[in-house]
Design a protein around this motif. Structure first.
Motif, PDB file in Angstrom:
ATOM      1  N   HIS A 133       0.623  -1.520   0.110  1.00 19.99           N
ATOM      2  CA  HIS A 133       0.884  -0.013  -0.035  1.00 19.99           C
ATOM      3  C   HIS A 133       0.803   1.718  -0.100  1.00 19.99           C
ATOM      4  CE1 HIS A 133      -3.827  -2.257   0.447  1.00 19.99           C
ATOM      5  NE2 HIS A 133      -3.100  -2.555   1.682  1.00 19.99           N
ATOM      6  N   ASN A 136       2.020   1.604  -3.699  1.00 22.74           N
ATOM      7  CA  ASN A 136       0.247   2.466  -4.042  1.00 22.74           C
ATOM      8  C   ASN A 136       0.699   3.278  -3.687  1.00 22.74           C
ATOM      9  OD1 ASN A 136      -2.638   3.039  -3.652  1.00 22.74           O
ATOM     10  ND2 ASN A 136      -1.677   1.492  -5.824  1.00 22.74           N
ATOM     11  N   ARG A 137       0.845   4.174  -2.669  1.00 18.15           N
ATOM     12  CA  ARG A 137       0.202   5.816  -2.814  1.00 18.15           C
ATOM     13  C   ARG A 137       1.804   6.960  -2.729  1.00 18.15           C
ATOM     14  NH1 ARG A 137      -2.441   6.129   2.346  1.00 18.15           N
ATOM     15  NH2 ARG A 137      -4.132   4.856   2.166  1.00 18.15           N
ATOM     16  N   ARG A 139       2.647   6.396  -5.753  1.00 20.36           N
ATOM     17  CA  ARG A 139       2.533   6.162  -7.638  1.00 20.36           C
ATOM     18  C   ARG A 139       3.117   5.659  -8.139  1.00 20.36           C
ATOM     19  NH1 ARG A 139      -2.431   8.186  -6.740  1.00 20.36           N
ATOM     20  NH2 ARG A 139      -2.386  10.231  -5.715  1.00 20.36           N
ATOM     21  N   PRO A 141       3.090   1.443 -10.351  1.00 20.75           N
ATOM     22  CA  PRO A 141       2.197   1.245 -11.379  1.00 20.75           C
ATOM     23  C   PRO A 141       1.328  -0.153 -10.527  1.00 20.75           C
ATOM     24  CG  PRO A 141       4.343   0.782 -12.555  1.00 20.75           C
ATOM     25  CD  PRO A 141       4.725   1.342 -10.780  1.00 20.75           C
ATOM     26  N   ASP A 142       0.395   0.092 -10.813  1.00 16.66           N
ATOM     27  CA  ASP A 142      -1.395  -0.617  -9.946  1.00 16.66           C
ATOM     28  C   ASP A 142      -0.223  -2.384 -10.519  1.00 16.66           C
ATOM     29  OD1 ASP A 142      -2.191   1.541  -8.987  1.00 16.66           O
ATOM     30  OD2 ASP A 142      -3.569   1.068 -10.549  1.00 16.66           O
ATOM     31  N   LYS A 143      -0.108  -2.767 -11.678  1.00 14.04           N
ATOM     32  CA  LYS A 143       0.149  -4.299 -11.201  1.00 14.04           C
ATOM     33  C   LYS A 143       1.354  -4.718 -10.688  1.00 14.04           C
ATOM     34  CE  LYS A 143      -2.207  -4.381 -16.796  1.00 14.04           C
ATOM     35  NZ  LYS A 143      -1.158  -5.046 -17.740  1.00 14.04           N
ATOM     36  N   VAL A 145       2.130  -3.734  -8.097  1.00 16.07           N
ATOM     37  CA  VAL A 145       1.792  -3.274  -6.425  1.00 16.07           C
ATOM     38  C   VAL A 145       0.751  -5.022  -6.363  1.00 16.07           C
ATOM     39  CG1 VAL A 145       0.455  -3.106  -4.898  1.00 16.07           C
ATOM     40  CG2 VAL A 145       1.803  -1.362  -6.039  1.00 16.07           C
ATOM     41  N   HIS A 146      -0.183  -4.758  -7.498  1.00 18.52           N
ATOM     42  CA  HIS A 146      -0.958  -5.834  -7.055  1.00 18.52           C
ATOM     43  C   HIS A 146      -0.123  -7.523  -7.392  1.00 18.52           C
ATOM     44  CE1 HIS A 146      -4.265  -3.728  -9.019  1.00 18.52           C
ATOM     45  NE2 HIS A 146      -3.811  -3.207  -8.298  1.00 18.52           N
ATOM     46  N   GLY A 215      -9.683  -4.061 -11.000  1.00 16.83           N
ATOM     47  CA  GLY A 215      -8.131  -4.080 -11.229  1.00 16.83           C
ATOM     48  C   GLY A 215      -7.580  -3.053 -10.048  1.00 16.83           C
ATOM     49  N   ARG A 216      -7.633  -2.658  -9.343  1.00 18.50           N
ATOM     50  CA  ARG A 216      -7.628  -1.877  -8.176  1.00 18.50           C
ATOM     51  C   ARG A 216      -7.601  -2.533  -6.209  1.00 18.50           C
ATOM     52  NH1 ARG A 216      -7.773   4.907  -7.891  1.00 18.50           N
ATOM     53  NH2 ARG A 216      -5.926   4.886  -5.508  1.00 18.50           N
ATOM     54  N   SER A 219      -8.101  -0.393   0.017  1.00 20.22           N
ATOM     55  CA  SER A 219      -6.911   0.783   1.789  1.00 20.22           C
ATOM     56  C   SER A 219      -7.554   1.177   1.785  1.00 20.22           C
ATOM     57  CB  SER A 219      -5.644   0.360   0.229  1.00 20.22           C
ATOM     58  OG  SER A 219      -5.004   0.452   2.081  1.00 20.22           O
TER      59      SER A 219
END
Length: 250
Positions: A133, A136-137, A139, A141-143, A145-146, A215-216, A219
């Motif tokens: 997280h 993710n904060r 910035r 890439p979301d992928k 972090v996932h 896709g996101r 939190s």
């Protein structure tokens, strides 16, 4: 589940904003990685040890986690000093140990230990989900972090599947030997593990879609303000400035 013993402490380092710790660890790693001056590297190592002491980590546990890289460094010391070209420092029969090879080994060793200790103090003191997280904060890439969060979540599930398959093999009186049957059995084990992991991934993805995943990850974790964040940030900046001065300002 992976045990995160370093994240269970209550030192002032544990209370620092995880995003600030990630940024500090990344900046410290970059500066140490490009440093070659031994004074700067020794100062970096001292700073790393101070971080460990500030985080109140178990020194024995820290030493145990350093065991694997130290073994790799010993292998490096066994090969690089006599295989690296340079001025002769000593001769052991037909083998010539070069000054440049020893210097390079010492630099790599100091950098490795310094960065491992610093990351244990700054990054290992937070849980993996907190790290995800935080990224993710920041910035990232979301992928990415996932992938981090889901890998951590289901790594132990795959390990349970592996143990279940191994028990099934033992129940069927399988005894590993150095023959074709054993090799074929282990190949089937790996293949079945991938099949079950793929099937589990498909079911998990379907369950996530049924629960509204788009896709996101959302939190609810918040990072409250801490007066020590400013102290930590200033300490990192001063430490990095000191290392840069020792390395590049002669």
């Amino acid at each position: 589940m992976i045990r995160e013993s370093f994240a269970e402490g209550n030192s002032w380092i544990h209370g620092i904003d995880p995003r600030l710790r990630v940024i500090g660890a990344a900046a410290f790693a970059v500066v140490v990685a490009v440093s070659y001056d031994f004074t700067a590297l020794f100062i970096g190592l001292i700073l790393s040890l101070c971080m460990v002491l500030s985080a109140r980590l178990d020194i024995r546990a820290v030493a145990q986690r350093l065991l694997a890289p130290v073994i790799f460094l010993l292998l490096l010391w066994a090969v690089l000093p006599w295989s690296y070209e340079g001025d002769a420092l000593a001769a052991l029969g037909p083998v010539t140990i070069t000054r440049q090879g020893v210097t390079l080994c010492a630099q790599i060793s100091l950098k490795t230990v310094c960065l491992m200790v610093a990351f244990m103090a700054l990054v290992a003191t937070m849980t993996v989900d907190t790290l995800g997280h935080s990224l993710n904060r920041l910035r990232l890439p979301d992928k990415m972090v996932h992938l981090l969060l889901i890998t951590y979540r289901y790594l132990f599930v795959i390990e349970q599947e592996y143990q279940r398959l191994v028990r099934a093999m033992k129940i069927r009186n399988f005894h590993p030997k150095t023959n074709l049957h054993s090799y074929r059995t282990y190949a089937y084990l790996v293949g079945m593990l991938f099949v079950r992991a793929s099937e589990r991934a498909r079911r998990v993805h379907s369950a996530m879609i049924c629960r509204g995943f788009h896709g996101r990850f959302i939190s609810l974790r918040s990072f409250p303000r801490n007066p020590l964040n400013l102290v930590f940030g200033l300490g990192i900046i001063i430490s990095l400035a000191l290392l840069i001065m020792l390395e590049w300002v002669k």
